[in-house]
Design an enzyme around this catalytic site. Structure first.
Site, mmCIF file in Angstrom:
data_model
loop_
_atom_site.group_PDB
_atom_site.id
_atom_site.type_symbol
_atom_site.label_atom_id
_atom_site.label_comp_id
_atom_site.label_asym_id
_atom_site.label_seq_id
_atom_site.Cartn_x
_atom_site.Cartn_y
_atom_site.Cartn_z
ATOM 1 N N PRO A 78 0.676 -1.023 -0.118
ATOM 2 C CA PRO A 78 -0.189 -0.031 0.050
ATOM 3 C C PRO A 78 0.755 1.206 -0.082
ATOM 4 O O PRO A 78 1.935 1.311 0.755
ATOM 5 C CB PRO A 78 -0.865 0.044 1.456
ATOM 6 N N CYS A 79 0.467 2.263 -0.725
ATOM 7 C CA CYS A 79 1.018 3.560 -0.873
ATOM 8 C C CYS A 79 0.519 4.588 -0.141
ATOM 9 O O CYS A 79 0.763 5.808 -0.129
ATOM 10 C CB CYS A 79 1.279 4.072 -2.570
ATOM 11 N N THR A 80 -0.522 4.295 0.632
ATOM 12 C CA THR A 80 -1.367 5.060 1.397
ATOM 13 C C THR A 80 -0.429 6.114 2.374
ATOM 14 O O THR A 80 -0.888 7.547 2.012
ATOM 15 C CB THR A 80 -2.368 4.438 2.093
ATOM 16 N N LEU A 82 2.754 6.632 2.043
ATOM 17 C CA LEU A 82 3.726 7.438 1.264
ATOM 18 C C LEU A 82 3.310 8.253 -0.078
ATOM 19 O O LEU A 82 4.229 9.243 -0.403
ATOM 20 C CB LEU A 82 4.544 6.222 0.557
ATOM 21 N N SER A 83 2.144 8.302 -0.527
ATOM 22 C CA SER A 83 1.974 9.158 -1.644
ATOM 23 C C SER A 83 1.584 10.641 -1.344
ATOM 24 O O SER A 83 0.959 10.800 0.140
ATOM 25 C CB SER A 83 0.694 8.644 -2.682
#
Length: 392
Positions: A78-80, A82-83
């Site tokens: 999951p990039c939640t 990091l993005s």
């Protein structure tokens, strides 16, 4: 390289954090065979069950006791956290921190290759803490590693999407996968100027502006909602100049067959399909990767520069046993034939951006210090006036 086939026994894959199967679909096209999928979100599970019905599906990496005997383990975690559109809590956030389970599983597994995919922002967030964590964990387990930032447009789709691909191995040189191809960026002169993509949820600090392309499809937005971007069709008649693509267009922009995420509607709102597509890996990217996993090549001859501890992470690097090197590579390993934006989206079926969305974006844009073409601002104003007349 496109179209290369092999008579060897297919490489086998375990896909963790599988989403809607963007990695697996591309690897499958390259001749690899998936033996296990792991995905927790029910709408994504519905997509996987429909399209990979013969592959065992585990529902939670936290309860996966061991990896099967496979050649390749993939983890688009999951990039939640990091993005830029997410919480930016970092690699140890509740969602992105789930990647730790990958390294726990690798303690008792010996795949030939491990592949990680995530957003560009993890190279910079918290001074690159996420990348430092990932490569440190791989080095602890005796892996050599390499990563490269790539732009999905190299696969021919009109979506400007930049993602980090990291490959690690205990027995192979990852550079033979990621650094064996170099095409250089496509010149601006090869893009048409008849359409521009942008994000109507922005307007304060950015536009997500993209010529002859849609900006990165996202699982969320600056307003906290999964949503379609928009695009401006130059010289279109009033009311048809500011449009939003359909979800089937978004699927095609990611390299999926149109309708790929339709099974998700059985387990959630139709609007969730935007989040599913926005979180996915572009199929053409994983297909290129798969071909190189099957047939590694000689790394292109480039200048390698030592990467000092604490240095800013570059767009491509490799390392092993604590030694780290920066490599000067473009985001374009290949140049596939490009599909222009107005040739991919169904312009006739595209919906006009709503009055409320356009007005909000226009207001934010006018208050900002962003640079934009005057013709674009005029098109927005004309669109607002036309939508006001229609709503009366």
């Amino acid at each position: 390289m496109p179209g290369t086939t092999s008579t060897k026994t297919p490489l086998t894959v375990a896909g963790l954090f599988a989403g809607i199967g963007g990695v697996e679909l591309g690897l499958q096209a390259a001749g690899l065979r998936t033996k296990l999928l792991c995905e927790w979100w029910e709408p994504a599970q519905a997509v996987l069950e429909h399209h990979f019905s013969d592959v065992p599906l585990h529902d939670d990496i936290q309860t996966l006791s061991a990896l099967p005997d496979v050649d390749v383990v993939t983890a688009g975690f999951p990039c939640t956290d990091l993005s830029q559109a997410g919480r930016t809590a970092g690699i140890h956030g509740k969602a992105s921190g789930m990647v730790r389970h990958l390294f726990e599983l690798l303690e008792t597994a010996s795949p030939r290759w491990v592949v990680i995919e995530n957003v560009r922002n993890m190279l910079a967030l918290d001074r690159g803490t996420a990348m430092e964590y990932l490569v440190t964990q791989f080095e602890r387990l005796g892996y050599a590693w390499a990563y490269r930032l790539v732009d999905s447009r190299f696969t021919g789709v009109p979506q400007r999407r930049q993602r980090v691909i990291l490959v690690a191995s205990q027995v192979e040189d990852p550079r033979t996968v990621l650094f064996a191809d170099e095409a250089g960026e496509r010149p601006e002169s090869q893009y048409r100027d008849d359409a521009y993509g942008f994000y109507w949820t922005e307007g304060n600090t950015g536009l997500g502006w993209a010529q002859d392309a849609i900006p990165t499809l996202k699982g969320g937005s600056g307003l906290g909602i999964p949503s379609a971007p928009a695009f401006w069709v130059r010289n279109a008649e009033p009311g048809r100049a500011i449009l939003t693509p359909r979800i089937t267009d978004a699927e095609a922009l990611q390299g999926f067959p149109r309708g790929w995420t339709e099974p998700a509607e059985s387990r959630g709102r139709a609007s969730l399909r935007w989040k599913l597509v926005g979180n996915a890996v572009t199929v053409g990217v994983s297909e290129w990767l798969g071909r190189r996993l099957v047939q590694p090549g000689e790394p292109v001859t480039l200048r390698n520069s030592a990467l000092p501890e604490g240095a800013r992470w570059p767009t491509a690097a490799w390392g092993s046993a604590g030694a780290r090197w920066s490599v000067d590579l473009s985001l374009w390993p290949e140049k596939r034939p490009y599909v222009h934006l107005l040739d991919l989206v169904d312009v006739e079926a595209a919906a006009p951006l709503s009055l409320r969305a356009t007005s909000g974006f226009h207001d934010r844009l006018m208050r900002s210090r962003l640079r934009y073409p005057e013709a674009f601002a005029l098109a927005l104003k004309t669109h607002i006036e036309q939508r006001e007349r229609v709503s009366v």
